[in-house]
Design a protein around this motif. Structure first.
Motif, PDB file in Angstrom:
ATOM      1  N   SER A 129      10.683 -11.367  10.166  1.00 32.39           N
ATOM      2  CA  SER A 129       9.825 -10.734   8.754  1.00 32.39           C
ATOM      3  C   SER A 129       8.533 -11.414   8.500  1.00 32.39           C
ATOM      4  N   ILE A 130       7.484 -10.689   9.015  1.00 31.11           N
ATOM      5  CA  ILE A 130       6.199 -11.389   9.184  1.00 31.11           C
ATOM      6  C   ILE A 130       5.372 -11.036   7.935  1.00 31.11           C
ATOM      7  N   SER A 131       5.669 -10.402   7.037  1.00 34.57           N
ATOM      8  CA  SER A 131       4.819 -10.093   6.205  1.00 34.57           C
ATOM      9  C   SER A 131       5.907  -9.803   4.636  1.00 34.57           C
ATOM     10  N   ALA A 132       5.498 -10.449   3.640  1.00 34.05           N
ATOM     11  CA  ALA A 132       6.430 -10.122   2.477  1.00 34.05           C
ATOM     12  C   ALA A 132       5.384  -9.088   1.679  1.00 34.05           C
ATOM     13  N   VAL A 133       4.306  -8.736   2.173  1.00 31.40           N
ATOM     14  CA  VAL A 133       3.370  -7.906   1.592  1.00 31.40           C
ATOM     15  C   VAL A 133       3.644  -6.241   2.045  1.00 31.40           C
ATOM     16  N   CYS A 134       3.874  -5.403   0.962  1.00 32.62           N
ATOM     17  CA  CYS A 134       3.885  -4.122   1.155  1.00 32.62           C
ATOM     18  C   CYS A 134       3.080  -3.091   0.635  1.00 32.62           C
ATOM     19  N   ASN A 135       2.653  -2.010   1.100  1.00 35.43           N
ATOM     20  CA  ASN A 135       1.872  -1.140   0.165  1.00 35.43           C
ATOM     21  C   ASN A 135       2.566   0.302   0.183  1.00 35.43           C
ATOM     22  N   GLN A 136       3.838   0.209  -0.205  1.00 34.67           N
ATOM     23  CA  GLN A 136       4.827   1.178  -0.692  1.00 34.67           C
ATOM     24  C   GLN A 136       5.577   0.536  -1.650  1.00 34.67           C
ATOM     25  N   GLN A 137       6.315   1.107  -2.438  1.00 33.31           N
ATOM     26  CA  GLN A 137       7.334   0.864  -3.477  1.00 33.31           C
ATOM     27  C   GLN A 137       8.366   1.862  -3.419  1.00 33.31           C
ATOM     28  N   CYS A 138       8.933   1.502  -2.331  1.00 36.88           N
ATOM     29  CA  CYS A 138      10.358   2.454  -2.257  1.00 36.88           C
ATOM     30  C   CYS A 138      11.481   2.062  -3.219  1.00 36.88           C
ATOM     31  N   ALA A 139      11.787   2.999  -3.774  1.00 34.87           N
ATOM     32  CA  ALA A 139      12.977   2.746  -4.847  1.00 34.87           C
ATOM     33  C   ALA A 139      14.237   1.913  -4.426  1.00 34.87           C
TER      34      ALA A 139
ATOM     35  N   ASP B 172      12.609 -15.070   7.984  1.00 34.86           N
ATOM     36  CA  ASP B 172      11.272 -14.871   7.243  1.00 34.86           C
ATOM     37  C   ASP B 172      10.277 -15.962   7.564  1.00 34.86           C
ATOM     38  N   ALA B 173       9.408 -15.895   7.052  1.00 33.65           N
ATOM     39  CA  ALA B 173       7.832 -16.378   7.517  1.00 33.65           C
ATOM     40  C   ALA B 173       8.032 -17.975   7.246  1.00 33.65           C
ATOM     41  N   ALA B 174       8.943 -18.270   6.490  1.00 34.82           N
ATOM     42  CA  ALA B 174       9.358 -19.851   6.463  1.00 34.82           C
ATOM     43  C   ALA B 174      10.270 -20.203   7.375  1.00 34.82           C
ATOM     44  N   GLY B 175      10.615 -19.344   8.558  1.00 35.32           N
ATOM     45  CA  GLY B 175      11.809 -19.803   9.388  1.00 35.32           C
ATOM     46  C   GLY B 175      13.108 -19.915   9.001  1.00 35.32           C
TER      47      GLY B 175
ATOM     48  N   GLN C  90      12.782 -10.615  -1.957  1.00 36.10           N
ATOM     49  CA  GLN C  90      11.232 -10.829  -2.269  1.00 36.10           C
ATOM     50  C   GLN C  90      11.202 -11.418  -3.606  1.00 36.10           C
ATOM     51  N   THR C  91      12.192 -11.277  -4.631  1.00 37.72           N
ATOM     52  CA  THR C  91      12.138 -11.874  -5.879  1.00 37.72           C
ATOM     53  C   THR C  91      12.378 -13.183  -5.469  1.00 37.72           C
ATOM     54  N   ALA C  92      13.306 -13.677  -4.844  1.00 40.58           N
ATOM     55  CA  ALA C  92      13.693 -15.160  -4.672  1.00 40.58           C
ATOM     56  C   ALA C  92      12.836 -16.040  -3.662  1.00 40.58           C
ATOM     57  N   SER C  93      12.233 -15.334  -2.987  1.00 38.79           N
ATOM     58  CA  SER C  93      11.370 -15.988  -1.907  1.00 38.79           C
ATOM     59  C   SER C  93      10.337 -16.747  -2.333  1.00 38.79           C
ATOM     60  N   ASP C  94      10.331 -18.028  -2.011  1.00 43.17           N
ATOM     61  CA  ASP C  94       9.222 -19.077  -2.112  1.00 43.17           C
ATOM     62  C   ASP C  94       8.464 -19.378  -1.045  1.00 43.17           C
ATOM     63  N   GLY C  95       8.491 -18.554  -0.093  1.00 46.36           N
ATOM     64  CA  GLY C  95       7.760 -18.941   1.308  1.00 46.36           C
ATOM     65  C   GLY C  95       6.508 -18.231   0.979  1.00 46.36           C
ATOM     66  N   PRO C  96       5.717 -18.466   2.547  1.00 50.21           N
ATOM     67  CA  PRO C  96       4.444 -17.708   2.405  1.00 50.21           C
ATOM     68  C   PRO C  96       4.475 -16.146   2.452  1.00 50.21           C
ATOM     69  N   ALA C  97       3.486 -15.587   2.316  1.00 49.36           N
ATOM     70  CA  ALA C  97       3.334 -14.259   2.380  1.00 49.36           C
ATOM     71  C   ALA C  97       3.276 -13.672   3.710  1.00 49.36           C
ATOM     72  N   PHE C  98       2.731 -14.497   4.731  1.00 52.60           N
ATOM     73  CA  PHE C  98       2.902 -14.018   5.854  1.00 52.60           C
ATOM     74  C   PHE C  98       2.866 -15.142   6.913  1.00 52.60           C
ATOM     75  N   VAL C  99       3.625 -14.867   7.849  1.00 55.30           N
ATOM     76  CA  VAL C  99       3.998 -15.887   8.929  1.00 55.30           C
ATOM     77  C   VAL C  99       2.712 -16.573   9.492  1.00 55.30           C
ATOM     78  N   SER C 100       2.871 -17.474  10.062  1.00 55.57           N
ATOM     79  CA  SER C 100       1.587 -18.301  10.529  1.00 55.57           C
ATOM     80  C   SER C 100       1.960 -18.141  11.955  1.00 55.57           C
TER      81      SER C 100
ATOM     82  N   LEU D 126       0.620  -5.146   7.786  1.00 53.38           N
ATOM     83  CA  LEU D 126      -0.571  -5.683   7.086  1.00 53.38           C
ATOM     84  C   LEU D 126      -0.586  -7.093   7.266  1.00 53.38           C
ATOM     85  N   HIS D 127       0.009  -7.612   8.147  1.00 49.92           N
ATOM     86  CA  HIS D 127      -0.435  -9.199   8.372  1.00 49.92           C
ATOM     87  C   HIS D 127      -1.649  -8.845   9.083  1.00 49.92           C
ATOM     88  N   PRO D 128      -2.511  -9.928   8.555  1.00 49.70           N
ATOM     89  CA  PRO D 128      -4.073 -10.124   8.908  1.00 49.70           C
ATOM     90  C   PRO D 128      -4.123 -10.255  10.422  1.00 49.70           C
TER      91      PRO D 128
END
Ligand code: SF4
Ligand code: SF4
Length: 324
Positions: A5-15, A242-245, A23-33, A61-63
């Motif tokens: 899971s390389i990106s916690a960011v999304c451009n959709q909001q599927c119900a 996830d991005a925090a391993g 995503q609610t619980a994650s305290d990791g980075p938005a994108f994997v390094s 969306l990962h830069p």
């Protein structure tokens, strides 16, 4: 198999998004390094996994998506990408230049609310540009099920004639839209009807995890086999990293906790740990009938989605489903 899971960011909001709890619980980075991704590729190497499966959020969306993909390809791995198809132009151009044998892009498509959906127009463009490198996926999250629009979409775009069907399973919180086991049999009839339309059009349907044999009659299962649908009854720790391993069983079970992917972790051992953790719940199954089911006894069926099983034993929620 393991998903990165390389990106916690999304451009959709599927119900029905399965990743909501995570995503609610994650305290990791938005994108994997790049450094963490390299460690995760080492983990795949140690686990003898040749396919790098990228998901998010929306992974494209990962830069540094292209740099990450290059790292994976440099290790002679193939890429599988789970995307909503709304990807940056540069990423689409990059992917369209990769050899077909190295890439499989599953474009997750929701039924459009209207015929002139701009989202569907972009997804159509993505499928058309990627051609045989891509195919649609569809998640079933309500009983009203219209799948036939996917057949002309495949024909028009020239993408791979395969549809990956998923059932929207519940996150443990139950906050995502999802289908409930008592709805499965009615959905099974609709799925079989659709497979009957898809097969003559040369389109093969594949099932994701959590389908169960008893949602189909024996005649329906024969029809699925005759249509060469890729039918399976699976529920096991996929491993989403996830991005925090940190590895979890799968998104819907994110609340069951994670395991760190360390310098000597391998996928088999992590899966075994999750299987040990979840064994007491496995005995139950999604229905009371699972306990005495012959398909269960022979191992043909694992008892359905473990997240749905766990939800069975939680206090009921009041939820009204209104036809849309
Ligand atoms: S084990 Fe449960 S879900 Fe699986 S086929 Fe039997 S009754 Fe259905
Ligand atoms: S609990 Fe099992 S069936 Fe449900 S989403 Fe996870 S892997 Fe799939």
């Amino acid at each position: 198999m393991a998903n990165l899971s390389i990106s916690a960011v999304c451009n959709q909001q599927c119900a029905y998004c399965f990743a909501q709890d995570w995503q609610t619980a994650s305290d990791g980075p938005a994108f994997v390094s790049l450094a963490e991704f390299t460690r995760q590729l080492d983990f795949l190497d140690r686990s003898s996994i040749d396919q790098v499966r990228l998901l998010g959020g929306e992974p494209t969306l990962h830069p540094q998506f292209i740099a990450l993909s290059d790292l994976a390809l440099a290790r002679h791995k193939s890429l599988m990408i789970f995307t909503n198809g709304l990807m940056p132009k540069a990423v689409l151009e990059y992917l369209s230049a990769l050899p077909e044998g190295r890439l499989n892009v599953m474009v997750n498509i929701n039924e459009p609310e209207s015929g002139a959906s701009p989202v569907l127009a972009r997804q159509r463009d993505t499928l058309h540009t990627l051609g045989a490198r891509a195919h649609p996926g569809f998640n079933i999250y309500r009983q009203i099920l219209q799948l036939d629009f996917l057949l002309p979409l495949i024909a028009e775009t020239g993408c791979r004639p395969t549809i990956r069907l998923g059932l929207a399973h519940p996150c443990l919180s139950g906050h995502n839209r999802h289908v409930q086991p008592h709805q499965y049999a009615a959905l099974g009839e609709k799925i079989v009807r659709f497979v009957g339309h898809a097969a003559p059009a040369g389109v093969r349907v594949e099932f994701d995890c959590g389908f169960v044999p008893c949602m189909f009659s024996e005649a329906a299962r024969q029809a699925l086999r005759a249509a060469q649908a890729d039918v399976g009854w699976h529920c096991n720790p996929i491993l989403d990293v996830d991005a925090a391993g940190r590895a979890i069983h799968c998104y819907p079970l994110a609340a069951l906790g994670s395991l760190p992917v360390t310098a000597d972790s391998a996928a088999g051992a992590l899966r075994a740990t999750f299987e040990d953790r979840t064994r007491p719940y496995r005995a139950a199954g999604i229905y009371p009938e699972c306990a005495a089911c012959p398909a269960r006894a022979t191992g043909e069926c694992p008892g359905g989605c473990l997240a749905a099983t766990l939800r069975r034993f939680r206090p009921a929620e009041f939820r009204v489903e209104t036809p849309l």
